[in-house]
Motif scaffolding. Structure first.
Motif, mmCIF file in Angstrom:
data_model
loop_
_atom_site.group_PDB
_atom_site.id
_atom_site.type_symbol
_atom_site.label_atom_id
_atom_site.label_comp_id
_atom_site.label_asym_id
_atom_site.label_seq_id
_atom_site.Cartn_x
_atom_site.Cartn_y
_atom_site.Cartn_z
ATOM 1 N N ILE A 86 -10.144 26.198 103.320
ATOM 2 C CA ILE A 86 -9.148 25.630 102.413
ATOM 3 C C ILE A 86 -7.869 26.481 102.432
ATOM 4 O O ILE A 86 -6.752 25.961 102.434
ATOM 5 C CB ILE A 86 -9.720 25.422 100.978
ATOM 6 C CG1 ILE A 86 -8.701 24.730 100.071
ATOM 7 C CG2 ILE A 86 -10.198 26.700 100.329
ATOM 8 C CD1 ILE A 86 -8.377 23.329 100.452
ATOM 9 N N LEU A 87 -8.046 27.806 102.531
ATOM 10 C CA LEU A 87 -6.864 28.672 102.611
ATOM 11 C C LEU A 87 -6.094 28.384 103.904
ATOM 12 O O LEU A 87 -4.864 28.317 103.906
ATOM 13 C CB LEU A 87 -7.280 30.143 102.537
ATOM 14 C CG LEU A 87 -7.913 30.565 101.200
ATOM 15 C CD1 LEU A 87 -8.468 31.986 101.281
ATOM 16 C CD2 LEU A 87 -6.905 30.470 100.052
ATOM 17 N N ARG A 90 -4.197 25.040 103.633
ATOM 18 C CA ARG A 90 -3.000 25.206 102.801
ATOM 19 C C ARG A 90 -1.890 25.868 103.601
ATOM 20 O O ARG A 90 -0.735 25.441 103.578
ATOM 21 C CB ARG A 90 -3.339 26.065 101.570
ATOM 22 C CG ARG A 90 -4.212 25.337 100.561
ATOM 23 C CD ARG A 90 -4.698 26.292 99.464
ATOM 24 N NE ARG A 90 -5.608 25.610 98.542
ATOM 25 C CZ ARG A 90 -6.343 26.233 97.613
ATOM 26 N NH1 ARG A 90 -6.272 27.557 97.483
ATOM 27 N NH2 ARG A 90 -7.138 25.546 96.820
ATOM 28 N N ARG A 100 -2.135 20.566 89.221
ATOM 29 C CA ARG A 100 -3.443 20.512 88.554
ATOM 30 C C ARG A 100 -3.265 20.004 87.124
ATOM 31 O O ARG A 100 -3.052 20.788 86.195
ATOM 32 C CB ARG A 100 -4.112 21.888 88.562
ATOM 33 C CG ARG A 100 -4.429 22.336 89.975
ATOM 34 C CD ARG A 100 -5.336 23.532 90.058
ATOM 35 N NE ARG A 100 -5.798 23.696 91.431
ATOM 36 C CZ ARG A 100 -6.640 24.620 91.844
ATOM 37 N NH1 ARG A 100 -7.128 25.487 90.991
ATOM 38 N NH2 ARG A 100 -7.010 24.686 93.111
ATOM 39 N N ARG A 128 0.912 25.186 90.489
ATOM 40 C CA ARG A 128 0.554 26.493 91.053
ATOM 41 C C ARG A 128 1.150 26.627 92.444
ATOM 42 O O ARG A 128 0.924 25.754 93.294
ATOM 43 C CB ARG A 128 -0.984 26.574 91.108
ATOM 44 C CG ARG A 128 -1.534 27.728 91.907
ATOM 45 C CD ARG A 128 -3.061 27.618 92.037
ATOM 46 N NE ARG A 128 -3.595 28.668 92.881
ATOM 47 C CZ ARG A 128 -4.810 28.662 93.421
ATOM 48 N NH1 ARG A 128 -5.644 27.658 93.172
ATOM 49 N NH2 ARG A 128 -5.223 29.659 94.172
ATOM 50 N N TYR A 135 -2.524 36.250 97.605
ATOM 51 C CA TYR A 135 -3.495 35.532 98.435
ATOM 52 C C TYR A 135 -3.207 35.691 99.926
ATOM 53 O O TYR A 135 -4.128 35.683 100.738
ATOM 54 C CB TYR A 135 -3.469 34.033 98.097
ATOM 55 C CG TYR A 135 -4.478 33.594 97.088
ATOM 56 C CD1 TYR A 135 -4.502 34.155 95.813
ATOM 57 C CD2 TYR A 135 -5.414 32.603 97.389
ATOM 58 C CE1 TYR A 135 -5.426 33.738 94.878
ATOM 59 C CE2 TYR A 135 -6.335 32.185 96.454
ATOM 60 C CZ TYR A 135 -6.339 32.749 95.206
ATOM 61 O OH TYR A 135 -7.249 32.323 94.288
ATOM 62 N N ASP A 246 -4.510 30.140 89.861
ATOM 63 C CA ASP A 246 -5.945 29.972 90.131
ATOM 64 C C ASP A 246 -6.731 30.165 88.839
ATOM 65 O O ASP A 246 -7.580 29.361 88.469
ATOM 66 C CB ASP A 246 -6.373 31.001 91.187
ATOM 67 C CG ASP A 246 -7.864 30.939 91.483
ATOM 68 O OD1 ASP A 246 -8.378 29.818 91.627
ATOM 69 O OD2 ASP A 246 -8.504 32.004 91.560
HETATM 70 C C1 IPM Z 1 -9.228 27.041 93.983
HETATM 71 C C2 IPM Z 1 -10.343 27.903 94.511
HETATM 72 C C3 IPM Z 1 -9.849 28.586 95.783
HETATM 73 C C4 IPM Z 1 -8.687 29.466 95.393
HETATM 74 C C5 IPM Z 1 -10.919 29.366 96.559
HETATM 75 C C6 IPM Z 1 -12.106 28.499 96.925
HETATM 76 C C7 IPM Z 1 -10.352 30.014 97.796
HETATM 77 O O1 IPM Z 1 -10.763 28.808 93.553
HETATM 78 O O2 IPM Z 1 -8.787 26.131 94.704
HETATM 79 O O3 IPM Z 1 -8.809 27.260 92.850
HETATM 80 O O4 IPM Z 1 -8.871 30.602 94.967
HETATM 81 O O5 IPM Z 1 -7.554 29.005 95.519
#
Ligand code: IPM
Ligand code: MG
Length: 358
Positions: A86-87, A90, A100, A128, A135, A246
């Motif tokens: 997911i990182l 992004r 969100r 966010r 990160y 987060d």
């Molecule tokens: C989120 C999750 C992710 C983050 C993790 C899974 C890497 O906690 O999407 O909030 O920290 O961004």
């Protein structure tokens, strides 16, 4: 319209199956292509974000993402862990703006751990920043401490950093979003301690000059954490960095009754987006058929609105979700006395039925 379907790990495949069913029931013409991601992709292809999955995501108009992660991968080297998928998505797609929303549905007021009067009618939007901050900041790693009281000892470090353009563009996204709703932005920082967030505050204040019709307030992150449970309805749009966002978005989710209800959207500068439930992969309940698919179904609605120019279809889905809640159907996470407990598939079927009835 091409949608990349990335179910992922844990409850990901179960909730995604329901969202796909709902999309198919709309009677629109989509091309949907599924690819493995996260731990599932590591098992299948040796990498959490295989080349083919990344390519599919890049070519698609939108990505619907389930969830990734499982404790059984905790021992893997960091670059092979499911979260890297997911990182990586992004970062590779430049999905810097994460929306969100935290909305408390009328029928779920009682499911919140807060007093009903604090959360009834709650509708806040957390924006966010998603591709910067600690990160992704370099350098990071482990080394021998170069100085300080423990010089020479083994240490680990990360780097918190933001450039002016990164702050400016997320601030603009927040002001534009606020313009379409309560016209108030709360920028959350830690300017009293961190250089990065003094800069954040300065740049947000400058960007605000172009939005005189929107009110701007600044709040320290510790205070914001407190205000979110003390008087959450005072917020309209909350904008903050990657790490604070987060944490605060998980906190805000609890105001609404369940994180199982909350969708999210992550957009890049081209309007291409990745849509995912705000909750994680919940490996403890995976395969039991009890996970709440509504956050993923509502993420599909956000996708129709923001990336696929189908606002009417988005509204149909949202209305169907409200209808099944009004019918008293609840998955375990939102169940309360006097309502009907249903499983993942039954919940998805009920949404499909509500769609077809309308
Ligand atoms: C989120 C999750 C992710 C983050 C993790 C899974 C890497 O906690 O999407 O909030 O920290 O961004
Ligand atoms: Mg999180």
């Amino acid at each position: 319209m091409k949608i990349a379907i990335l179910p992922g790990d844990g409850i990901g495949p179960e909730i995604m199956a329901e969202a796909v069913k709902v999309l198919q029931a709309l009677g629109l013409r989509f091309e949907m292509e599924t690819a493995p991601v996260g731990g599932a992709a590591y098992e299948a292809a040796g990498h959490p974000l295989p080349e083919a999955t990344l390519r599919l995501a890049q070519q698609a108009d939108a990505i619907l993402f389930g969830a990734v992660g499982d404790w059984k991968y905790d021992k893997l080297e960091r670059h092979l862990r499911p979260e890297q998928a997911i990182l990586g998505l992004r970062k590779h797609l430049g999905l810097f703006a994460n929306f969100r929303p935290a909305i408390c549905y009328e029928q779920l007021v009682g499911a919140s751990s807060l007093k009903p009067e604090l959360v009834a009618g709650l509708d806040i939007l957390i924006i966010r920043e998603l591709t910067g901050d600690i990160y992704f900041g370099q350098p990071r790693g482990r080394r021998s401490a170069p100085d300080g009281a423990f010089a020479g000892a083994e240490e680990a470090f990360d780097t918190m950093r933001y450039t002016r353009p990164e702050i400016e563009r997320i601030a603009r996204v927040a002001f534009e979003a606020a313009r379409k709703r309560g016209k108030k932005v709360t920028s959350v920082d830690k300017a009293n301690v961190l250089e990065t967030f003094q800069f954040w505050k300065d740049v947000v204040t400058e960007a605000h000059q172009d939005y005189p019709d929107v009110a701007l307030e600044h709040m320290y992150v510790d205070n914001a954490a407190m205000q979110l449970v003390k008087a959450p309805k005072n917020f309209d749009v909350l904008v903050t960095g990657n790490m604070f966002g987060d944490i605060l978005s998980d906190e805000a989710s609890m105001l609404t009754g369940s994180i199982g209800m909350l969708p999210s959207a992550s957009l890049n500068e081209k309007g291409q987006g990745l849509y995912e439930p705000s909750h994680g992969s919940a490996p403890d309940i995976a395969g039991k058929g009890i996970a709440n698919p509504l956050a993923t179904i509502l993420s599909a609605a956000m996708m129709l609105r923001f990336s696929l120019a189908q606002p009417a279809a988005a509204e149909r889905i949202e209305a169907a979700v409200r209808q099944v809640l009004a019918q008293g159907l609840r998955t375990a996470d939102i169940w309360s006395e006097g309502t009907t407990r249903v499983g993942t598939r039954e919940m998805g079927d009920a949404v499909v039925k509500a769609l077809k009835d309308n």
